[in-house]
Enzyme design. Structure first.
Site, mmCIF file in Angstrom:
data_model
loop_
_atom_site.group_PDB
_atom_site.id
_atom_site.type_symbol
_atom_site.label_atom_id
_atom_site.label_comp_id
_atom_site.label_asym_id
_atom_site.label_seq_id
_atom_site.Cartn_x
_atom_site.Cartn_y
_atom_site.Cartn_z
ATOM 1 N N SER A 77 38.834 45.768 37.620
ATOM 2 C CA SER A 77 39.336 44.810 36.625
ATOM 3 C C SER A 77 40.783 45.070 36.217
ATOM 4 C CB SER A 77 38.448 44.866 35.392
ATOM 5 O OG SER A 77 37.117 44.926 35.758
ATOM 6 N N ARG A 137 49.667 47.007 38.541
ATOM 7 C CA ARG A 137 49.881 47.814 37.331
ATOM 8 C C ARG A 137 48.550 48.063 36.662
ATOM 9 N NH1 ARG A 137 51.702 43.001 35.292
ATOM 10 N NH2 ARG A 137 53.740 43.467 36.144
ATOM 11 N N ASP A 178 36.948 41.270 37.869
ATOM 12 C CA ASP A 178 35.728 40.978 37.092
ATOM 13 C C ASP A 178 35.580 39.494 36.756
ATOM 14 O OD1 ASP A 178 37.897 41.212 35.403
ATOM 15 O OD2 ASP A 178 36.878 42.367 33.860
HETATM 16 C C1 BGC Z 1 43.161 42.967 33.675
HETATM 17 C C2 BGC Z 1 42.368 41.935 34.451
HETATM 18 C C3 BGC Z 1 40.935 41.907 33.965
HETATM 19 C C4 BGC Z 1 40.887 41.743 32.456
HETATM 20 C C5 BGC Z 1 39.476 41.711 31.906
HETATM 21 C C6 BGC Z 1 42.972 42.794 32.185
HETATM 22 O O1 BGC Z 1 43.590 43.828 31.485
HETATM 23 O O2 BGC Z 1 44.523 42.881 34.000
HETATM 24 O O3 BGC Z 1 42.424 42.199 35.835
HETATM 25 O O4 BGC Z 1 40.271 40.858 34.600
HETATM 26 O O5 BGC Z 1 41.594 42.791 31.837
HETATM 27 O O6 BGC Z 1 38.779 42.867 32.179
#
Ligand code: BGC
Length: 494
Positions: free
Chosen positions: A158, A173, A212
């Site tokens: 995620s 990042r 996710d």
């Molecule tokens: C991330 C995403 C993720 C979201 C929810 C964000 O900080 O960059 O990739 O889907 O959080 O978990």
């Protein structure tokens, strides 16, 4: 001045100061519309610009190489692993082909040192994930250890990755507090696969990488029995998957012809093989990193610059997601204290309870108790702040804090409606069929547990350009276990 007069004057000054902060946190219908139009503009721009490196400041709009939606008939047993902001989960998912699934899982809280200790390396992290995977296999599926055949695993990761295929992606990042430097720019599938092999799990093949939100979307499509025809004859279409939890983000299906950033040969190949759409991970946490339209208070600036691990990026997330709601409140309270409006029994900042001085110590869970406290004298709030922050409060202070909490959560939910309205408009999902309705699969602690969050999103959808009519046709559904099932579905088609 009499004691009463002094008290009244103190209370007047505090409520005036709080009112000013709440005003700054208020979003009008005009602002919601302005943000929605800018979001659509940012999506279009992001689909055309192929620069998903760490310096890109626009909306990432990452192609995921997922080109179809499940319909609930998929079946098979697969492994899924999910590295989120708080937990690592490993599960085996039995897709039963009738919109249903059975799941066995092992969940572990990510050890604090992975988020706090600067000396932790990528090997430490992926070694830990592989050891947890081995522990799961030993406990629930020891027979797999004898397996000669390959076991497919879908990996939900995620964080923003630059994906060049279904089974590879380099980390752009970290977000949500992670800061392990040597993972940046590396393929996270390869790192996990190598660590699994070091643990003797070479029969496990990481065949798919999914954000996710993508997992949530796919799992919602799989589970939704409304897809197709409802008894009333209406058609309900799943349109996007979104997360409002520690972080926030969303994914939806975009026409391949609009994804200009895909290499031309890939686009042609997909179109020729009959594919029409691809799932896009918007990474909407990074909406308006240049702060052209987002509402910004001095607290937002401080949190981003002084306290976050990725200053200058993911600025939308820092106003919306669960990781930041408590931190916004903490910053407001410290400011009101420094102006001598609140907690005046403490003579200097050093004397305040330690937890109030510690970044990210005030959790959104505490805010969720305060939000709906209707006990006499706001006793629940008193207890909650005492227990979590060791912070004693007067009744006047608690009234002020409850007003602030409600303004912070309302701003978050109103902002959360912006990308939802924008995606519904850009895809034309609300106008696809006469009386057509749409479903949005949501997951994450805030949308699931924060009292009133979903109804506040709905208020804001009605104020957005889709209006009350669009809002009525939009169903916000909780997609439980979304990322595990979604990763398994990705692994199935890989
Ligand atoms: C991330 C995403 C993720 C979201 C929810 C964000 O900080 O960059 O990739 O889907 O959080 O978990």
């Amino acid at each position: 001045m009499s004691f009463d007069k002094v008290h009244q004057e103190k209370q007047r000054r505090l409520s005036k100061a709080v009112e000013e902060v709440c005003d700054e946190l208020t979003l009008t219908s005009e602002k919601i519309c302005e943000l929605t139009h800018f979001f659509i503009e940012s999506m279009e721009k992001g689909l055309g610009e192929s620069k998903e490196d760490a310096s890109y400041r626009g909306l990432p709009m990452i192609p995921t190489y997922v080109t179809g939606k499940p319909n609930g008939t998929e079946s098979g047993v697969l492994l899924a692993a999910d590295l989120g902001g708080t937990n690592f989960r490993i599960c085996s998912v039995d897709l039963q082909g009738n919109h249903k699934f059975a799941l066995q899982q092992m969940k572990s809280k990510i050890p604090d040192e992975f988020l706090e200790d600067d000396t932790v390396t990528s090997d430490d992290l992926f070694g830990y994930l592989a050891r947890r995977t081995l522990a799961f296999v030993k406990k629930y599926h020891p027979e797999y250890l004898q397996n000669k055949e390959e076991l497919k695993l879908g990996f939900t990761f995620s964080y923003p990755v630059d994906q060049k295929s279904l089974a590879s992606g380099t980390l752009i990042r970290w977000t949500k507090g992670f800061k392990i430097k040597d993972t940046l720019g590396k393929d996270v599938v390869q790192l996990y696969q190598e660590s699994l092999e070091e643990q003797g799990l070479s029969m496990v093949r990481v065949v798919a990488l999914a954000n996710d939100t993508v997992g949530t979307f796919l799992s919602h499509c799989y589970c939704s029995e409304n897809t197709g025809s409802l008894t009333s004859g209406e058609i309900v279409e799943p349109v996007m998957g979104c997360i409002f939890g520690t972080g926030t983000n969303g994914a939806y299906m975009e026409k391949i012809e609009n994804i200009k950033k895909l290499p031309e040969e890939v686009r042609q190949e997909l179109l020729q093989s009959g594919k029409t759409h691809m799932c896009i991970n918007t990474e909407w946490g990074s909406f308006d990193n240049d702060l052209k339209h987002l509402p910004t208070t001095k607290y937002d600036i401080d949190i981003d610059q002084k306290f976050s691990s990725n200053p200058g990026f993911h600025l939308f997330e820092k106003r919306v997601s669960g990781m930041f709601l408590g931190e916004i409140l903490r910053n407001v309270l410290l400011d009101l204290f420094n102006k001598r409006f609140i907690f005046t029994q403490y003579t200097a900042e050093e004397k305040l309870p330690h937890r109030l001085k510690t970044p990210f110590e005030l959790s959104s869970e505490v805010l969720s108790h305060i939000e709906i406290d209707d006990s006499s004298q706001l006793r629940e709030t008193e207890l909650s702040l005492l227990q979590s922050m060791r912070l004693p409060t007067t009744y006047d202070e608690r009234i002020a804090i409850q007003n602030l909490v409600r303004a912070i959560s309302r701003r978050s939910a109103y902002l959360a409606a912006v990308p939802i309205a924008a995606i519904l408009m850009k895809t034309g999902a609300l106008n696809q069929r006469y009386h057509g309705e749409v479903e949005i699969g949501c997951d994450g602690s805030v949308v699931e547990y924060y009292p009133g969050f979903r109804s506040m999103i709905r208020h804001a959808l009605a104020l957005s350009p889709i209006g009350p009519e669009g809002e009525r046709k939009t169903h916000l559904c909780i997609a439980k276990d979304g990322s595990g099932v979604g990763a398994a579905l990705c692994a199935l088609v890989a």
